[in-house]
Write a protein that holds these residues in place. Structure first.
Motif, short mmCIF file in Angstrom:
data_model
loop_
_atom_site.label_atom_id
_atom_site.label_comp_id
_atom_site.label_asym_id
_atom_site.label_seq_id
_atom_site.Cartn_x
_atom_site.Cartn_y
_atom_site.Cartn_z
N LEU A 62 4.02 9.83 1.46
CA LEU A 62 3.96 10.07 2.90
C LEU A 62 4.23 8.81 3.72
CD1 LEU A 62 0.80 12.36 2.93
CD2 LEU A 62 3.20 13.02 2.67
N ALA A 63 3.78 7.68 3.23
CA ALA A 63 3.96 6.41 3.94
C ALA A 63 3.67 5.28 2.97
CB ALA A 63 3.04 6.32 5.15
N ALA A 64 4.23 4.11 3.24
CA ALA A 64 4.01 2.99 2.32
C ALA A 64 4.37 1.68 3.00
CB ALA A 64 4.86 3.18 1.07
N TYR A 65 3.93 0.61 2.36
CA TYR A 65 4.34 -0.73 2.76
C TYR A 65 4.67 -1.50 1.49
CZ TYR A 65 4.40 -5.33 4.93
OH TYR A 65 4.78 -6.58 5.36
N ASP A 66 5.93 -1.92 1.34
CA ASP A 66 6.40 -2.63 0.16
C ASP A 66 5.92 -1.92 -1.12
OD1 ASP A 66 7.68 -4.53 -1.34
OD2 ASP A 66 6.16 -6.08 -1.09
N TYR A 119 -5.09 8.61 8.15
CA TYR A 119 -3.71 8.55 8.65
C TYR A 119 -2.81 9.50 7.85
CZ TYR A 119 0.80 6.43 9.91
OH TYR A 119 2.08 6.21 10.35
N GLY A 120 -2.97 9.49 6.54
CA GLY A 120 -2.15 10.36 5.70
C GLY A 120 -2.39 11.84 5.94
N GLU A 159 -3.13 13.18 8.66
CA GLU A 159 -2.56 13.55 9.96
C GLU A 159 -1.04 13.58 9.95
OE1 GLU A 159 -4.17 10.78 12.72
OE2 GLU A 159 -6.25 11.49 12.49
N LEU A 160 -0.43 13.01 8.93
CA LEU A 160 1.04 13.00 8.86
C LEU A 160 1.56 14.40 8.53
CD1 LEU A 160 1.78 9.70 6.88
CD2 LEU A 160 2.42 10.19 9.25
N PRO A 161 2.70 14.79 9.10
CA PRO A 161 3.31 16.07 8.76
C PRO A 161 3.80 16.05 7.31
CG PRO A 161 4.78 14.80 10.16
CD PRO A 161 3.48 14.05 10.13
N THR A 162 3.85 17.21 6.71
CA THR A 162 4.20 17.30 5.29
C THR A 162 5.69 17.44 5.05
OG1 THR A 162 3.89 19.71 5.33
CG2 THR A 162 1.99 18.34 4.72
N GLY A 163 6.47 17.68 6.08
CA GLY A 163 7.87 18.03 5.87
C GLY A 163 8.84 16.88 5.76
N GLU A 164 8.38 15.64 5.89
CA GLU A 164 9.32 14.52 5.88
C GLU A 164 8.81 13.38 5.01
OE1 GLU A 164 11.76 11.63 8.98
OE2 GLU A 164 10.37 13.12 9.77
N PRO A 165 8.77 13.60 3.68
CA PRO A 165 8.32 12.51 2.81
C PRO A 165 9.33 11.38 2.78
CG PRO A 165 9.17 14.33 1.50
CD PRO A 165 9.15 14.80 2.92
N VAL A 166 8.85 10.17 2.49
CA VAL A 166 9.74 9.02 2.40
C VAL A 166 10.14 8.73 0.95
CG1 VAL A 166 8.81 7.99 4.49
CG2 VAL A 166 7.78 7.41 2.28
N GLY A 167 9.57 9.49 0.03
CA GLY A 167 9.88 9.33 -1.38
C GLY A 167 9.05 10.29 -2.20
N ARG A 168 9.01 10.08 -3.50
CA ARG A 168 8.29 11.01 -4.36
C ARG A 168 7.75 10.28 -5.60
NH1 ARG A 168 7.76 16.09 -3.92
NH2 ARG A 168 9.29 16.08 -2.23
N LEU A 169 6.55 10.68 -6.02
CA LEU A 169 6.01 10.20 -7.29
C LEU A 169 6.70 11.00 -8.39
CD1 LEU A 169 2.17 10.00 -6.49
CD2 LEU A 169 3.87 8.16 -6.36
N VAL A 170 7.39 10.32 -9.28
CA VAL A 170 8.16 11.00 -10.31
C VAL A 170 7.24 11.61 -11.36
CG1 VAL A 170 10.22 9.58 -9.96
CG2 VAL A 170 8.47 8.86 -11.61
N ASP A 171 7.77 12.56 -12.09
CA ASP A 171 7.01 13.22 -13.15
C ASP A 171 7.35 12.67 -14.53
OD1 ASP A 171 5.55 15.04 -11.51
OD2 ASP A 171 7.38 16.21 -11.26
N GLY A 172 7.97 11.52 -14.58
CA GLY A 172 8.33 10.89 -15.84
C GLY A 172 9.43 9.88 -15.61
N ALA A 173 9.62 9.01 -16.59
CA ALA A 173 10.63 7.97 -16.46
C ALA A 173 12.02 8.60 -16.37
CB ALA A 173 10.56 7.03 -17.66
N PRO A 174 12.88 8.04 -15.53
CA PRO A 174 14.25 8.55 -15.46
C PRO A 174 14.94 8.33 -16.79
CG PRO A 174 14.07 6.47 -14.28
CD PRO A 174 12.67 6.88 -14.64
N GLN A 175 15.71 9.34 -17.22
CA GLN A 175 16.40 9.26 -18.50
C GLN A 175 17.72 8.52 -18.32
OE1 GLN A 175 15.00 10.36 -21.43
NE2 GLN A 175 13.23 10.63 -20.07
N TRP A 193 0.84 -1.20 0.00
CA TRP A 193 0.00 0.00 0.00
C TRP A 193 0.87 1.24 0.00
CZ3 TRP A 193 0.88 3.14 4.14
CH2 TRP A 193 1.25 2.57 5.37
N LEU A 194 0.24 2.38 -0.31
CA LEU A 194 0.98 3.65 -0.39
C LEU A 194 0.02 4.82 -0.24
CD1 LEU A 194 3.87 4.59 -2.72
CD2 LEU A 194 1.80 5.98 -2.86
N ILE A 195 0.50 5.87 0.41
CA ILE A 195 -0.23 7.14 0.53
C ILE A 195 0.68 8.24 -0.01
CG2 ILE A 195 -1.50 8.69 2.07
CD1 ILE A 195 -1.24 6.41 4.22
N ALA A 196 0.14 9.08 -0.89
CA ALA A 196 0.97 10.16 -1.47
C ALA A 196 0.15 11.42 -1.64
CB ALA A 196 1.55 9.72 -2.81
#
Length: 365
Positions: free
Chosen positions: A49-53, A269-270, A272-288, A38-41
């Motif tokens: 913001l949080a995820a599991y696998d 849950y998401g 209520e989480l603070p916004t300043g410490e993400p665990v990752g990011r949804l990219v805006d396109g495939a890495p080149q 699962w994932l919350i973004a």
């Protein structure tokens, strides 16, 4: 074949973890979350913001229809038409109920696809995209373009098939991109439409199967799915105090609480989480992929100021470059052949001369 695993996890190093991925100051997780991934973004910033696998590869079931819907919204006009045929109607259902030979607009089919998860509709739209192989290629090309590298569609509807794959990260990425298309965003939030009846007489209601609509404050729509291999899947979004979050659950169970209620708990849950410490990011396109470049080499010289630098024979350099380590022996053999041919030529000339001398001597006698 299995999809290639990227050298670096898409979205950040922490998203390569197989267990819980939480910020350091996160509160306790809600109970009864059964999803194996699962994932919350944040929909706006793309912050995870949080995820599991998050990159754990699972079967998508009908949440893959979000990818098909995005291809449709991208390529087909809403007022374009599609004529249903027997192959559409023969699809393994869930089905909306198309009529053989009936004509539908792309807008009607897109709404029915997203709202009621019609496999007959998915098949019809795939045909309209150039046929099933073409539609699948377009879906997978779009996933690759977005950076959803865990995703491979094999059927347009999400029915189980060998090689089908996605991840919670990819589903969030795809849903976030799809919500930028007005036709899709309108369809996922619509609760009811009147659809042409399969009998050809009148209309029948098509009800949105996303149970968050009307029960969760700020719900923006979503998509659920189920197959034997995928089990229960869901992606949905909601807005609160100007923030829009997306939540994904893959391979979940309906016990001890419904998956839709698990999604609501994760959204709460998401928020209520603070916004300043993400665990990752949804990219805006495939890495080149970085292209390998050859470093420019300066001309070698050991000459002091005022002296002429010793230069190499450029013809020898060109020959060496052209023939390389394999061509050297070949060149040597060829040279030996030339020498032997020349010696044979001289031997033949001498033999001819000797024969001519003997003939002249016989005539004089």
């Amino acid at each position: 074949m299995p999809l290639e695993v990227p050298e670096n996890p898409i979205g950040g190093e922490r998203l390569g973890e197989c267990g819980l991925v939480l910020p350091s100051n996160a509160q306790k997780l809600p109970d009864s979350i059964t999803a194996q991934s699962w994932l919350i973004a944040d929909m706006g910033s793309g912050a995870v913001l949080a995820a599991y696998d998050p990159h754990g590869r699972q079967r998508p079931a009908s949440v893959i229809k979000v990818l098909l819907a995005m291809v449709v919204a991208k390529e087909l006009a809403a007022d374009a038409t599609v004529t249903a045929n027997a192959d559409d109607i023969a699809q393994e259902c869930t089905c909306v109920g198309l009529r053989n030979g009936a004509e539908y607009t792309v807008e009607q089919l897109l709404q029915a696809l997203v709202m009621a998860s019609g496999n007959d509709v998915a098949h019809a739209l795939a045909r309209r995209l150039g046929g099933l192989p073409s539609a699948i290629r377009k879906m997978n090309a779009l996933a690759m373009e977005l950076g959803a590298l865990d995703t491979r569609a094999v059927t347009p509807s999400g029915l189980d098939a060998p090689g089908t794959s996605t991840s919670a990260y990819d589903v969030a990425l795809i849903f976030r991109a799809a919500m930028k298309y007005p036709d899709f965003a309108k369809a996922v939030v619509t609760q009811r439409i009147d659809f042409p009846a399969a009998s050809g007489v009148g209309t029948v209601p098509v009800i949105n199967d996303n149970k968050l609509l009307g029960t969760y404050e700020g719900a923006l729509g979503g998509k659920s799915g189920f197959t034997d291999d995928a089990q229960h899947t869901f992606v949905g979004a909601a807005e609160r105090d100007g923030r829009q979050l997306v939540v994904v659950l893959l391979r979940g169970q309906q016990q001890p609480v419904r998956l839709i209620d698990q999604a609501a708990k994760l959204l709460d849950y998401g928020f209520e989480l603070p916004t300043g410490e993400p665990v990752g990011r949804l990219v805006d396109g495939a890495p080149q992929t970085k292209k390998k470049t050859v470093e420019p080499r300066p001309t070698p010289t050991s000459a002091a100021v005022g002296e002429v630098a010793e230069s190499k024979d450029t013809r020898n350099t060109a020959m060496s470059t052209a023939f390389g380590t394999v061509g050297g022996p070949i060149t040597a053999v060829a040279g030996l052949g030339v020498v032997l041919a020349f010696l044979m030529y001289l031997r033949n000339r001498r033999a001819k001369a000797a024969r001519a001398a003997r003939a002249a001597a016989q005539q004089s006698n």
